[in-house]
Design an enzyme around this catalytic site. Structure first.
Site, PDB file in Angstrom:
ATOM      1  N   TYR A 266     -28.579 -21.408  34.597  1.00  0.00           N
ATOM      2  CA  TYR A 266     -29.113 -22.123  33.436  1.00  0.00           C
ATOM      3  C   TYR A 266     -30.568 -22.554  33.632  1.00  0.00           C
ATOM      4  O   TYR A 266     -31.257 -22.894  32.683  1.00  0.00           O
ATOM      5  CB  TYR A 266     -28.254 -23.349  33.094  1.00  0.00           C
ATOM      6  CG  TYR A 266     -26.874 -23.009  32.555  1.00  0.00           C
ATOM      7  CD1 TYR A 266     -26.479 -21.691  32.369  1.00  0.00           C
ATOM      8  CD2 TYR A 266     -25.961 -24.001  32.244  1.00  0.00           C
ATOM      9  CE1 TYR A 266     -25.220 -21.374  31.890  1.00  0.00           C
ATOM     10  CE2 TYR A 266     -24.697 -23.695  31.760  1.00  0.00           C
ATOM     11  CZ  TYR A 266     -24.336 -22.381  31.589  1.00  0.00           C
ATOM     12  OH  TYR A 266     -23.088 -22.067  31.109  1.00  0.00           O
TER      13      TYR A 266
ATOM     14  N   LYS B 298     -18.250 -16.183  43.239  1.00  0.00           N
ATOM     15  CA  LYS B 298     -18.083 -14.751  42.993  1.00  0.00           C
ATOM     16  C   LYS B 298     -18.810 -14.053  44.151  1.00  0.00           C
ATOM     17  O   LYS B 298     -19.696 -13.211  43.964  1.00  0.00           O
ATOM     18  CB  LYS B 298     -18.685 -14.412  41.613  1.00  0.00           C
ATOM     19  CG  LYS B 298     -18.376 -13.018  41.115  1.00  0.00           C
ATOM     20  CD  LYS B 298     -16.945 -12.820  40.678  1.00  0.00           C
ATOM     21  CE  LYS B 298     -16.711 -11.384  40.249  1.00  0.00           C
ATOM     22  NZ  LYS B 298     -15.307 -11.022  40.113  1.00  0.00           N
TER      23      LYS B 298
ATOM     24  N   ASP C 100     -12.971 -15.221  38.502  1.00  0.00           N
ATOM     25  CA  ASP C 100     -12.052 -14.539  37.571  1.00  0.00           C
ATOM     26  C   ASP C 100     -10.608 -14.913  37.892  1.00  0.00           C
ATOM     27  O   ASP C 100      -9.808 -15.214  37.009  1.00  0.00           O
ATOM     28  CB  ASP C 100     -12.271 -13.015  37.582  1.00  0.00           C
ATOM     29  CG  ASP C 100     -12.573 -12.448  38.965  1.00  0.00           C
ATOM     30  OD1 ASP C 100     -12.731 -13.240  39.918  1.00  0.00           O
ATOM     31  OD2 ASP C 100     -12.642 -11.216  39.100  1.00  0.00           O
TER      32      ASP C 100
ATOM     33  N   ASP D  21     -18.937 -24.713  33.684  1.00  0.00           N
ATOM     34  CA  ASP D  21     -18.994 -24.860  32.233  1.00  0.00           C
ATOM     35  C   ASP D  21     -17.780 -24.151  31.609  1.00  0.00           C
ATOM     36  O   ASP D  21     -17.049 -24.716  30.777  1.00  0.00           O
ATOM     37  CB  ASP D  21     -20.302 -24.206  31.744  1.00  0.00           C
ATOM     38  CG  ASP D  21     -20.663 -24.596  30.326  1.00  0.00           C
ATOM     39  OD1 ASP D  21     -19.939 -25.404  29.730  1.00  0.00           O
ATOM     40  OD2 ASP D  21     -21.671 -24.076  29.811  1.00  0.00           O
TER      41      ASP D  21
ATOM     42  N   ASP E 213     -13.925 -25.858  30.102  1.00  0.00           N
ATOM     43  CA  ASP E 213     -13.429 -25.667  28.730  1.00  0.00           C
ATOM     44  C   ASP E 213     -12.014 -25.102  28.773  1.00  0.00           C
ATOM     45  O   ASP E 213     -11.141 -25.487  27.989  1.00  0.00           O
ATOM     46  CB  ASP E 213     -14.329 -24.701  27.948  1.00  0.00           C
ATOM     47  CG  ASP E 213     -15.356 -25.444  27.091  1.00  0.00           C
ATOM     48  OD1 ASP E 213     -15.790 -26.526  27.533  1.00  0.00           O
ATOM     49  OD2 ASP E 213     -15.710 -24.957  26.009  1.00  0.00           O
TER      50      ASP E 213
END
Ligand code: NAD
Length: 364
Positions: free
Chosen positions: A143, A194, A226, A250, A254
């Site tokens: 970001y 990852k 994942d 993030d 959610d």
């Protein structure tokens, strides 16, 4: 003499405005009934600030809020400002606060309140008694990484690019927060990365392992993002504390919000520790400005109200008020009051402001 608590409230846009009204009700109650000395200052951020001041966060606002003891933010963004240049959009205001105040540690608890067990799309036995904490790195990663942008490479062909970058220092400080937090809970920490395909998260994993040597009592595990997304909905109770990068946190939080019944149930705390050891903190619901329901009285204000509870716990070391607020939320839910997002058969549907009133009745 009582210390005056200076709190900045930034309602922002869309439902941020509506849930902030409910937040004010709770803060006013605390002033009146618990006799807290609170100075509450309302400030502009996001689209509301663009419309009035021409920028998503003015330097004057940043200066004032950085001097407060804690910041509460509603949400920013909306279709009205989507066509603006990237740097002028409402979301840049929020990112600027996080970056300028160096709020690098984002705590996102996902707790299932017993009365909401049927509001989740998952089976009750999968989520019953769920209490997990996602710690998201908030000021680094993709970001904020440079270079970034969209550039033309030939006629009718552009290149959009972002940079996923982490330094050892950035990882080390979030690792320490995560290990310290795990020590106060079940001493289990899962680091999500990852590392099989992204070098920056290979470094992330190495620093986590190195830091774990300072915390022999914490059991550290690693998971690829994942798999973590899949495991969160398959068997979320296998986790206690999760620590992860800005973007993975993030997305995973959610996902975790739906375990609790709704995005409208997830509070958060973003904390930074300055060189002199002072802490800066901002509290906000995990959700956005929800333009699809804004202005209709449909927003669930509970994530915002629970964020106030987190403020008292983390910024003011007042666990009692944190507990009082959590208890009020739980009791209102137990009595069957629900905003539309968490409604289920046989319960009483209430508006945003009615839900705030119910919380006040319970606090009383
Ligand atoms: P969103 O979180 O605003 O909404 C996603 C879905 O969840 C919508 O259907 C919405 O109605 C529902 N929802 C969210 N909060 C709710 C609540 N309290 N009660 C009931 N339902 C709720 O995400 P989005 O739609 O992807 O984004 C909308 C805008 O918000 C965009 O401009 C985005 O950039 C911005 N955004 C801001 C923040 C923030 O301020 N922290 C976070 C995420 C998105």
């Amino acid at each position: 003499m009582k210390k005056k608590l200076k709190i900045s409230l930034l309602p922002g846009d869309g439902i941020g405005q509506e849930i902030s009204i409910e937040a004010k009700k709770v803060l006013t109650w605390l002033v009146k009934k618990i006799d807290l000395d609170i100075e509450l200052n309302e400030e502009l951020v996001g689209g509301a600030s663009i419309d009035t001041l021409g920028t998503p966060l003015s330097n004057e606002t940043l200066d004032r809020i950085s001097k407060s003891d804690a910041i509460i933010l509603g949400a920013v963004g909306g279709p009205k400002w989507e066509s603006l240049d990237f740097e002028k959009r409402p979301e840049r205001g929020l990112l600027k606060i996080r970056k300028e105040l160096d709020l690098f540690a984002n705590f996102r608890p996902a707790i299932v309140f017993e009365p909401l067990i049927n509001s989740s799309s998952l089976k009750p036995e999968i989520i019953k008694d769920l209490d997990i904490l996602i710690i998201r790195e908030l000021t680094g990663g993709i970001y904020f990484g440079q270079p970034r942008g969209i550039e033309k490479i030939e006629e009718d062909n552009h290149r959009g690019f972002n940079t996923l970058v982490y330094t050892t220092k950035e990882i080390k400080r979030i690792a320490k927060v995560a290990f310290d937090t795990a020590m106060t809970r079940s001493r289990k920490l899962c680091s999500v990365d990852k590392a099989n395909v992204l070098e920056s998260t290979e470094l992330w994993r190495n620093v986590m392992i190195e830091t774990s040597r300072e915390y022999p009592d914490v059991e550290l595990s690693h998971m690829y993002v994942d798999n973590a997304a899949m495991q969160l909905v398959r068997d979320p109770k296998q986790f206690d504390v999760i620590v992860t990068t800005n973007m993975f946190g993030d997305i995973l939080s959610d996902c975790a919000s739906m375990l609790t019944g709704s995005l409208g149930m997830l509070p958060s705390a973003s904390i930074g520790i300055t060189n002199t050891g002072d802490t800066k903190a901002m509290y906000e619901p995990v959700h956005g400005s929800a333009p699809d329901i804004a202005g209709k009285g449909l927003a669930n204000p509970l994530a915002m109200i629970l964020s106030i509870g987190m403020m008292f716990k983390y910024s003011f070391a007042n666990e009692a008020i944190f507990e009082i607020i959590n208890k009020a939320v739980e009791t209102v839910l137990k009595k069957g009051f629900r905003t539309k997002d968490i409604f289920s058969n046989g319960k009483t549907i209430v508006s945003t402001s009615h839900m705030g009133d119910k919380i006040l009745e319970e606090l009383n």
